[in-house]
Every structure is written in C-alpha cells, then in structure tokens.
Design a protein around this motif. Structure first.
Motif, PDB file in Angstrom:
ATOM      1  N   ALA A  64      40.260  10.996 143.883  1.00 38.86           N
ATOM      2  CA  ALA A  64      41.396  11.161 142.956  1.00 38.86           C
ATOM      3  C   ALA A  64      40.948  11.860 141.677  1.00 38.86           C
ATOM      4  O   ALA A  64      41.610  12.775 141.178  1.00 38.86           O
ATOM      5  CB  ALA A  64      41.998   9.800 142.633  1.00 38.86           C
ATOM      6  N   GLN A  65      39.795  11.432 141.142  1.00 44.69           N
ATOM      7  CA  GLN A  65      39.272  12.065 139.926  1.00 44.69           C
ATOM      8  C   GLN A  65      38.967  13.538 140.180  1.00 44.69           C
ATOM      9  O   GLN A  65      39.276  14.406 139.370  1.00 44.69           O
ATOM     10  CB  GLN A  65      37.990  11.354 139.463  1.00 44.69           C
ATOM     11  CG  GLN A  65      38.230  10.025 138.782  1.00 44.69           C
ATOM     12  CD  GLN A  65      36.916   9.278 138.564  1.00 44.69           C
ATOM     13  OE1 GLN A  65      36.029   9.258 139.419  1.00 44.69           O
ATOM     14  NE2 GLN A  65      36.786   8.636 137.413  1.00 44.69           N
ATOM     15  N   GLN A  66      38.366  13.776 141.346  1.00 46.02           N
ATOM     16  CA  GLN A  66      37.973  15.139 141.677  1.00 46.02           C
ATOM     17  C   GLN A  66      39.179  16.070 141.745  1.00 46.02           C
ATOM     18  O   GLN A  66      39.142  17.187 141.242  1.00 46.02           O
ATOM     19  CB  GLN A  66      37.278  15.142 143.035  1.00 46.02           C
ATOM     20  CG  GLN A  66      35.961  15.866 143.023  1.00 46.02           C
ATOM     21  CD  GLN A  66      35.102  15.403 144.171  1.00 46.02           C
ATOM     22  OE1 GLN A  66      35.628  15.004 145.217  1.00 46.02           O
ATOM     23  NE2 GLN A  66      33.799  15.432 144.000  1.00 46.02           N
ATOM     24  N   ARG A 112      41.260   2.013 140.222  1.00 46.78           N
ATOM     25  CA  ARG A 112      39.960   1.966 139.577  1.00 46.78           C
ATOM     26  C   ARG A 112      38.899   2.407 140.581  1.00 46.78           C
ATOM     27  O   ARG A 112      39.033   2.115 141.767  1.00 46.78           O
ATOM     28  CB  ARG A 112      39.678   0.550 139.089  1.00 46.78           C
ATOM     29  CG  ARG A 112      40.559   0.180 137.917  1.00 46.78           C
ATOM     30  CD  ARG A 112      40.360  -1.258 137.533  1.00 46.78           C
ATOM     31  NE  ARG A 112      40.924  -1.512 136.211  1.00 46.78           N
ATOM     32  CZ  ARG A 112      40.814  -2.675 135.580  1.00 46.78           C
ATOM     33  NH1 ARG A 112      40.158  -3.675 136.139  1.00 46.78           N
ATOM     34  NH2 ARG A 112      41.337  -2.841 134.400  1.00 46.78           N
ATOM     35  N   PRO A 113      37.853   3.098 140.092  1.00 47.46           N
ATOM     36  CA  PRO A 113      36.802   3.490 141.040  1.00 47.46           C
ATOM     37  C   PRO A 113      36.104   2.232 141.545  1.00 47.46           C
ATOM     38  O   PRO A 113      36.276   1.163 140.983  1.00 47.46           O
ATOM     39  CB  PRO A 113      35.855   4.337 140.195  1.00 47.46           C
ATOM     40  CG  PRO A 113      36.137   3.964 138.797  1.00 47.46           C
ATOM     41  CD  PRO A 113      37.541   3.488 138.729  1.00 47.46           C
ATOM     42  N   GLN A 114      35.356   2.332 142.561  1.00 51.36           N
ATOM     43  CA  GLN A 114      34.603   1.217 143.156  1.00 51.36           C
ATOM     44  C   GLN A 114      35.549   0.124 143.598  1.00 51.36           C
ATOM     45  O   GLN A 114      35.167  -1.032 143.741  1.00 51.36           O
ATOM     46  CB  GLN A 114      33.586   0.633 142.160  1.00 51.36           C
ATOM     47  CG  GLN A 114      32.619   1.677 141.652  1.00 51.36           C
ATOM     48  CD  GLN A 114      31.843   1.201 140.433  1.00 51.36           C
ATOM     49  OE1 GLN A 114      32.404   0.547 139.558  1.00 51.36           O
ATOM     50  NE2 GLN A 114      30.584   1.521 140.381  1.00 51.36           N
ATOM     51  N   VAL A 151      45.431   3.923 134.777  1.00 48.70           N
ATOM     52  CA  VAL A 151      45.288   2.518 134.397  1.00 48.70           C
ATOM     53  C   VAL A 151      43.949   2.320 133.680  1.00 48.70           C
ATOM     54  O   VAL A 151      43.018   3.102 133.881  1.00 48.70           O
ATOM     55  CB  VAL A 151      45.391   1.583 135.625  1.00 48.70           C
ATOM     56  CG1 VAL A 151      46.796   1.625 136.186  1.00 48.70           C
ATOM     57  CG2 VAL A 151      44.378   1.958 136.687  1.00 48.70           C
ATOM     58  N   THR A 152      43.858   1.282 132.872  1.00 46.24           N
ATOM     59  CA  THR A 152      42.617   1.044 132.125  1.00 46.24           C
ATOM     60  C   THR A 152      41.456   0.924 133.114  1.00 46.24           C
ATOM     61  O   THR A 152      41.553   0.207 134.099  1.00 46.24           O
ATOM     62  CB  THR A 152      42.696  -0.250 131.293  1.00 46.24           C
ATOM     63  OG1 THR A 152      43.350  -1.229 132.089  1.00 46.24           O
ATOM     64  CG2 THR A 152      43.469  -0.057 130.018  1.00 46.24           C
ATOM     65  N   GLY A 153      40.399   1.636 132.813  1.00 46.87           N
ATOM     66  CA  GLY A 153      39.218   1.576 133.674  1.00 46.87           C
ATOM     67  C   GLY A 153      39.316   2.436 134.917  1.00 46.87           C
ATOM     68  O   GLY A 153      38.529   2.305 135.838  1.00 46.87           O
TER      69      GLY A 153
HETATM   70  P1  ADP Z   1      39.124   4.829 131.384  1.00 43.79           P
HETATM   71  O1  ADP Z   1      38.660   5.905 130.455  1.00 43.79           O
HETATM   72  O2  ADP Z   1      40.221   5.265 132.298  1.00 43.79           O
HETATM   73  O3  ADP Z   1      39.411   3.504 130.761  1.00 43.79           O
HETATM   74  P2  ADP Z   1      36.397   4.905 132.222  1.00 43.79           P
HETATM   75  O4  ADP Z   1      36.171   6.351 132.380  1.00 43.79           O
HETATM   76  O5  ADP Z   1      35.895   4.240 130.999  1.00 43.79           O
HETATM   77  O6  ADP Z   1      37.929   4.565 132.403  1.00 43.79           O
HETATM   78  O7  ADP Z   1      35.812   4.183 133.494  1.00 43.79           O
HETATM   79  C1  ADP Z   1      35.736   2.782 133.628  1.00 43.79           C
HETATM   80  C2  ADP Z   1      34.414   2.388 134.242  1.00 43.79           C
HETATM   81  O8  ADP Z   1      34.303   2.916 135.558  1.00 43.79           O
HETATM   82  C3  ADP Z   1      33.240   2.948 133.471  1.00 43.79           C
HETATM   83  O9  ADP Z   1      32.234   1.991 133.424  1.00 43.79           O
HETATM   84  C4  ADP Z   1      32.822   4.160 134.272  1.00 43.79           C
HETATM   85  O10 ADP Z   1      31.456   4.432 134.131  1.00 43.79           O
HETATM   86  C5  ADP Z   1      33.168   3.749 135.683  1.00 43.79           C
HETATM   87  N1  ADP Z   1      33.521   4.896 136.522  1.00 43.79           N
HETATM   88  C6  ADP Z   1      34.422   5.856 136.240  1.00 43.79           C
HETATM   89  N2  ADP Z   1      34.503   6.739 137.246  1.00 43.79           N
HETATM   90  C7  ADP Z   1      33.616   6.335 138.188  1.00 43.79           C
HETATM   91  C8  ADP Z   1      33.227   6.822 139.474  1.00 43.79           C
HETATM   92  N3  ADP Z   1      33.762   7.898 140.011  1.00 43.79           N
HETATM   93  N4  ADP Z   1      32.290   6.123 140.134  1.00 43.79           N
HETATM   94  C9  ADP Z   1      31.737   5.023 139.620  1.00 43.79           C
HETATM   95  N5  ADP Z   1      32.053   4.510 138.423  1.00 43.79           N
HETATM   96  C10 ADP Z   1      32.991   5.147 137.708  1.00 43.79           C
END
Ligand code: ADP
Ligand code: ZN
Ligand code: ZN
Length: 733
Positions: A206-208, A384-386, A229-231
């Motif tokens: 999704a990010q890609q 959320r990832p993971q 969403v947050t995170g």
């Molecule tokens: P947001 O800005 O949407 O609140 P973040 O970018 O801070 O979210 O990401 C939340 C957490 O998930 C962070 O700890 C980040 O390092 C981790 N994270 C984000 N994208 C990935 C990814 N593709 N794979 C693993 N961890 C990720």
C-alpha cells in the motif's frame, strides 16, 4: 541606471514596506550616494517614527505625493546584491498581507530570520563542516586506542558532514578537534551537503503504491491528502518522496504542529535521509534559527523541519512541502498576525510550483471537502504495517458508577492487567492541575478568577490556585469567601490528582505525568519520552500533549478519563475537534505488534458521536459532520469572518462594534451576527465582543472585512479598544 528626474516633476522615490501596524507603504528618497536600483525584496535601513527601522524595498517610481511633501531619505541599502527576500517569498507574503489583512510591512518581516530583521546577516557562514583529508582510506591508520576518533572518522567516511551532525551523533568537541589537529580531517565551508540515504524499512504494498503515484507527480503544483490511520506509515511515505526530491537537487520543507515533536521527528528524518535536518521553531536561539535559515537559503540544507513559522523560510529550490497532522488547530496562529500555516503552505506550494502532501489520520473537514471537489488528490493508508491491528474501542457509561479519582472500577482493572502484562497504559485527561475548582460545601461559593469569567484550578505542588486563562496565581484559601465555612472541596479531577492516585494504586509501575506543568521545556520532554521508551510497564497520564504524534510502542491500553468535558460546546467545530482528539488519543494504543484497547468514559453514551466512535471509521464520521455543516451552511461550505473588539471597558467594546456595524454596507449575500459576547466574555480583564460574518463566497466575506478594517481605522473608539478582523477564524467563541 536610474532615470534622471525631470525638473519640476515628482522626484524619483523608493517604495519601502516598513514594519508598522499601518496598512500602507512609504516613499523615501534613495540614499544620497546611491548608484543602483535594488531588486524588490532588498532590505533598507530607513528613519521611521523617530528611529531607524529595517524596511523592504519594493520598487522605484516617481513620487505620488504632492511635490511640496518633504520626503525622508533611505539611510543605507543593506542588500545591494541579491535581495534577502526571494521573489517567491515576496509573492507569498504579499498574498498573506492581502488575504489575512495583515499590514504589508509586518507581513514581509515574516520572511526574514530574526537577526535579519535587525539588519544583521542571518548567520555568518563559517567552517562548520568536516571531511577526511585522505578520504575513508585513512581510517585504518587511526590507532585503536583513539576509538572515538576512529568512530567519528567512520561516520564521516567519504562525505563532508556538518560538525553539528557529528555532535548529534554523540562525538564531543574534543574528539573532533583531535581529528583536525592530527591532520586526518579538515574543517570546511560546505558548499553543498550530499545526503547519503541509509536503508530504511521495506515499504508495504500500500505504501509503495502511494509512493509511486506521488513520486510520479513530484514536479509542478499539486496538493495531496495522505489520509492514514495513526501508525500506518505515513512518515515513511514522506521520506520516500523527500528522497526523490533531494535526488533531483531540490529541497523539502516538513511542517509539524508541535515543538515537542521536533526532537523525535528530526532524529527519524536524519536517520532515514543521512543528512542533518535543521529546525525552525520558537524554542531555538536567534543564532540557531538564523543558521537554519541560511542553510535553507543557500541550498545547503536539503530538508528543513519546523513548526508554523517555517512556512515562510527562504529556500534556494523548494521542491516539496509536507504538512504533517494537517488537521491540528495549532497550525492556526491565534494572535497577531493571524494565519493558518497549513493554508499558507498550500499557497506557497502553488507559488513555488511544487507538490504539497498533507497527512493526517483525522483530516480536517476543509481538506476532505477540497478532496471531494477534486482540488486535492486523496490517498489512503488504512492498515498498519506488520499487520498490527487498530485498537478496539469501548465506552464506559459512568452514570451512577462510584468513581475513584475519576476512574471506574473497570478502567482501573484494565490498567492493572496492562501493567501486569508488562505493558503501558495511557490516561488522557483534558485538565491539568489537581482539580478543576475549589467549592464551598455549605453555600456553593466557587473560587473564581478576579480577572476572567472562569473558576481557578487547584494545584497541590506547590499548593495554590491558578487561572489557566490569564495565569494569575493566588494562595489556596482556607475559608469560604462568602460564608466563612472551612469546608472547601475540590471538584473535577486534574492530572496532578490522577498522578497521586496512580502512584497509590500501582506501586510497582513508574507513573509519568505529561502536561505543561511537569514539562517545562524540550529537555524535560525528551527525557520523559526517553524514560517512557526505556520502561517496561508504566502508567502515562497527561493532557493533549500526550495525544499528539508521539510513538509509544508499549502502550496497549488507553483510557479517556472524561470525554464529556469536551462534548458540549457552542463552537461549530467542537465536534470535529473532539472526534479528532479521541481518534488521535486512541491511535496511541497498540502501535507495535501488541494489541491495544481504548476505554472512553462518558456520561453521554447515547450521544451519536460516542456511538459512532465505536463502530464507524473516522472518515465515515467526518462525512456525517460534513453533511451537517453543509446543511447549516457553515464552513467549509461558504465562508466566515470575524470582527473582534476587546476592551477593559465593556461598553467601549460593544459601542465600537455597534458603530462599525452601522457604517458597514449591507450586501444581500452576507449575514452579520452580533455584536455579541464571546463565550468567555471577560478574560485577563478584557471584555471580548464579536461580530460574525457569514457568506456564500470567501470573496464577499473578505471584501466586507476589508471595508470593516478601513472604516475601523478611522473610528475614534478604535484607538481605545483592541480590535481586529479575521478571515476563516477557527475559534468563534
Ligand atoms: P504514521 O506517520 O502514519 O503515524 P509511522 O510512519 O510513524 O506512521 O509508522 C508507524 C510505525 O510503523 C513506525 O515505527 C514505523 O517505523 C513503522 N513502519 C512504517 N512503515 C513500515 C513498513 N513498511 N514496515 C515496517 N515498519 C513500518
Ligand atoms: Zn460558603
Ligand atoms: Zn484569569
């Protein structure tokens, strides 16, 4: 070449924008020894109102004043080569002045670093970079006992890095000097920093996808909303786009709402981008800010991170703006000059012909409406990832429950389970201090502030009463001021009280209180955040400060102690704000692979908003709110303006608005409401009244405000009251 003025015709003058509250510019004769006509945006020292001030040169022209006018002369032209205010800044700030009805001379100052406003250079560029004289190959020649020097050299490698970034990595001045003394490294005035990005996370699909859509549009003006969403990994998306922009030799500006978020965010961006990311915020010294300003202007800083005012920073080649948490009310400056940094950022992107990404888990209704109208491109990241799941939200109906320090047994039980699992609980409460107010049990008297229409909050450490509006502090009374009874009770729990209670309940877990009383500066905040990160089980409690952006991976339980305190407010934005706040607070839970739970305590569980929080997404709820605004013809539908008048004499505040209203035109397409008192009418001894202007188009509202400003300036009473006009006000209370 300056054209020779003809005899008997008007003299040639320089038009200068002088920092003054007057809505006009001034004519001056060029300096006597002058040979050149500067470019617009150059600073000039001019006499004004009996002193020397730094103004901005706008143009040279024939005087438009009667020939008999005695003109003063420009003393010195400060920037004879390049003007300090670049054309894009000048254009932005002139727009700012028009749109927000700010005097031009004051608006233009915003584009200069503080020292530049005083006529000095922003920062004297020195040798503040360092490189290895023989490159990375020489690292092996450093003896093992000089381990710190070796580590520093390894960090430098084949790059030219700023000394600040070395220090940031923990290398002391002594270590750096030793490297230079031994001839292994040399100090440099870096002309260009070459960021060497380090590997980051692997983006999710999704990010890609979003990244490739965005990266394909990294040229030309284009506003984007990244709703995630947050995170969900929005920051990773920003980073990818910034890398793209840097690789094209351009710069990025990242604007965030809170100064408290800067250390965390700075670190994250620096690690991901491999370059120093200088800051702009109010907590820096003049020199530090000036340095960032100079680095951005010279192109040395590929990325700048800042709060609100960074939107005016000077860039050599701005190629991207990111506004994180775009919904945040703190992007709106609430005192003069009043502007919305988010909206200014969009304008800036338009002027610089570059994209802007606005990100949020809870986008403002304005931004959602702009997406609906096709003005902004909408991207969503709903997972959320993971695979970490979004927290489950449950309401606790506190009606009829016996609460302990504001908490239900269920909430206390959940906090206990969390702590026992070696995880962290976060308690959100919208009130600092020990208690909301002090009341007499016999006659009902409440200790009110002498200067405001508000009760005073009770504080225990040290014991005193404090008004959270005008900051008056008094010692805690022992007797009722009305009936002399000694039975005074504190009402409405605050953070201090909750802290005491949590210590008592959970002896083995550390308790962290985060509010503006316990956190006085960045240092204490950074320390507290560090201790929280290092702790296993813990109870965190605090105000809004805790709800914003911070990443607490071990928090798995969030309790909103009293959601009702925010629910009922006459401000038409109150529901939007509450919704955003609750969703943001809830978003602090379960950000890593630990599952989170959110408990919202309320006495209004049947309120539609509370119900929807449990079973509907933010975007669905935002649509409901948007439909209601539409039906009521409230912004983002149509436009709104405000005319405010504050005075120590209530009568003056009202009379000023009354007489102004009488003189204002009455166009059919506008509705004027008032003069009416603001919700908290008296604050810090000032009585505050307002007229609200509502209309179908912003143009009509803006034009009325402009007329009001011009008429108001001619009113005698206008000099006795403190008044202003405001477009798109965010607080109409
Ligand atoms: P947001 O800005 O949407 O609140 P973040 O970018 O801070 O979210 O990401 C939340 C957490 O998930 C962070 O700890 C980040 O390092 C981790 N994270 C984000 N994208 C990935 C990814 N593709 N794979 C693993 N961890 C990720
Ligand atoms: Zn009493
Ligand atoms: Zn007060």
């Amino acid at each position: 070449m300056i054209p020779e003025p003809k005899t008997n015709s008007s003299p040639l003058v320089w038009v200068i924008a002088v920092p003054s509250p007057l809505h006009r510019v001034f004519e001056y004769l060029p300096p006597s020894d002058n040979k050149i006509t500067p470019s617009a945006g150059a600073r000039a020292k001019v006499p004004f109102a009996g002193r020397d001030v730094i103004g901005i040169f706008l143009e040279a022209r024939e005087s438009e004043l009667p020939t008999s006018t005695v003109l003063k002369r420009v003393e010195t032209l400060l920037d004879s080569n390049l003007p300090l205010l670049r054309p894009d800044q000048l254009q932005l700030l002139q727009w700012l002045s028009d749109y927000y009805l700010i005097p031009q001379g004051e608006a233009l100052q915003l584009g200069l670093a503080t020292s530049e406003r005083k006529g000095r250079p922003s920062w004297t560029e020195g040798q503040d970079h360092i490189a290895l004289t023989q490159g990375a190959d020489s690292i092996d020649t450093i003896p093992a006992r000089a381990s710190k020097q070796k580590a520093a050299a390894q960090f430098i490698g084949n790059r030219t890095v700023s000394i600040a970034s070395l220090k940031h990595q923990g290398f002391s001045t002594a270590v750096i000097s030793a490297l230079v003394k031994s001839g292994l490294a040399e100090k440099k005035t870096a002309k260009q920093s070459s960021p060497c990005p380090q590997s980051t996370v692997t983006l999710t699909e999704a990010q890609q996808q979003i990244c490739s859509t965005l990266k394909a549009q990294m040229a030309g003006f284009k506003p984007h909303l990244l709703e995630g969403v947050t995170g969900s990994g929005k920051t990773e998306v920003y980073i990818e786009c910034i890398k793209e922009v840097i690789s094209k030799g351009r710069q990025a500006l990242v604007i965030i709402p809170e100064i408290g978020l800067t250390p965390q965010t700075k670190k994250r961006f620096e690690e991901a981008l491999g370059c120093e990311v200088p800051l702009i915020h109010s907590g820096l010294t003049e020199a530090e800010r000036g340095r960032t300003w100079a680095m951005a202007r010279s192109g040395l800083a590929p990325v700048v991170l800042g709060t609100r005012s960074s939107v005016f920073c000077s860039f050599k080649a701005l190629g991207l703006i990111v506004v994180d948490e775009e919904h945040d009310p703190s992007f709106r400056q609430q005192d003069h000059p009043r502007y919305s940094a988010r909206d200014v950022a969009v304008k800036r992107a338009q002027i610089c012909d570059c994209p802007i990404i606005m990100g949020s888990a809870t986008p403002s209704l304005e931004t959602i409406a702009n997406c609906d109208q096709g003005k902004y491109q909408h991207h969503t990241l709903m997972q959320r990832p993971q695979g970490s799941e979004l927290p489950e939200i449950a309401l606790i109906d506190t009606r009829g429950l016996a609460l302990t320090g504001g908490l239900s047994d269920e909430a206390i039980g959940q906090i206990r389970c969390t702590v026992e699992r070696n995880e962290q609980a976060l308690l959100f409460i919208n009130r600092r201090g020990f208690a909301h107010s002090l009341q007499c049990e016999d006659c009902g008297w409440v200790a009110d502030c002498e200067h405001c229409d508000s009760s005073m909050a009770v504080h225990r450490t040290p014991p005193h009463l404090s008004c959270h509006y005008c900051h008056t502090k008094i010692s805690t009374p022992s007797y009722c001021h009305q009936c002399n009874s000694g039975r005074l009770t504190s009402r409405g729990i605050g953070t201090e009280q909750l802290e005491v209670l949590m210590h008592r309940h959970f002896e083995n877990a550390p308790v962290f209180r985060i509010d503006s009383d316990s956190i006085k500066n960045m240092e204490t905040l950074t320390k507290a955040l560090q201790s929280i990160a290092n702790a296993q089980s813990a109870v965190l409690l605090g105000t809004q400060m805790l709800s914003k952006g911070h990443d607490f991976p071990r928090v798995t339980c969030v309790v909103v102690v009293d959601a009702d305190s925010l629910l009922y407010s006459p401000d038409f934005r109150a529901e939007e704000r509450l919704l955003q706040l609750l969703v943001q607070v809830a978003g602090r839970a379960g950000r890593s692979n630990l599952k989170g739970k959110v408990l919202i305590q309320t006495r209004s569980p049947d309120h539609p908003m509370m119900q929807q929080l449990v079973d509907r997404s933010y975007s669905e709820q935002a649509r409901t709110l948007l439909a209601r605004r539409e039906a009521l013809r409230l912004p983002p539908r149509g436009a709104m303006g405000l005319i405010r008048s504050d005075s120590r004499r209530e009568r003056d505040a009202i009379d000023f608005l009354n007489s102004l209203r009488e003189k204002l035109p009455k166009p059919d397409d506008l509705r004027l409401i008032g003069p009416m008192p603001t919700l908290m009418t008296r604050r810090a001894d000032m009585y505050r009244y307002q007229i609200i202007v509502q209309g179908q188009t912003r143009k009509a509202v803006h034009s009325l405000l402009q007329t009001a400003r011009d008429i108001g300036s001619t009113q005698k009473l206008g000099r006795k009251v403190s008044w202003f006009v405001e477009i798109d006000p965010t607080e109409t209370l």
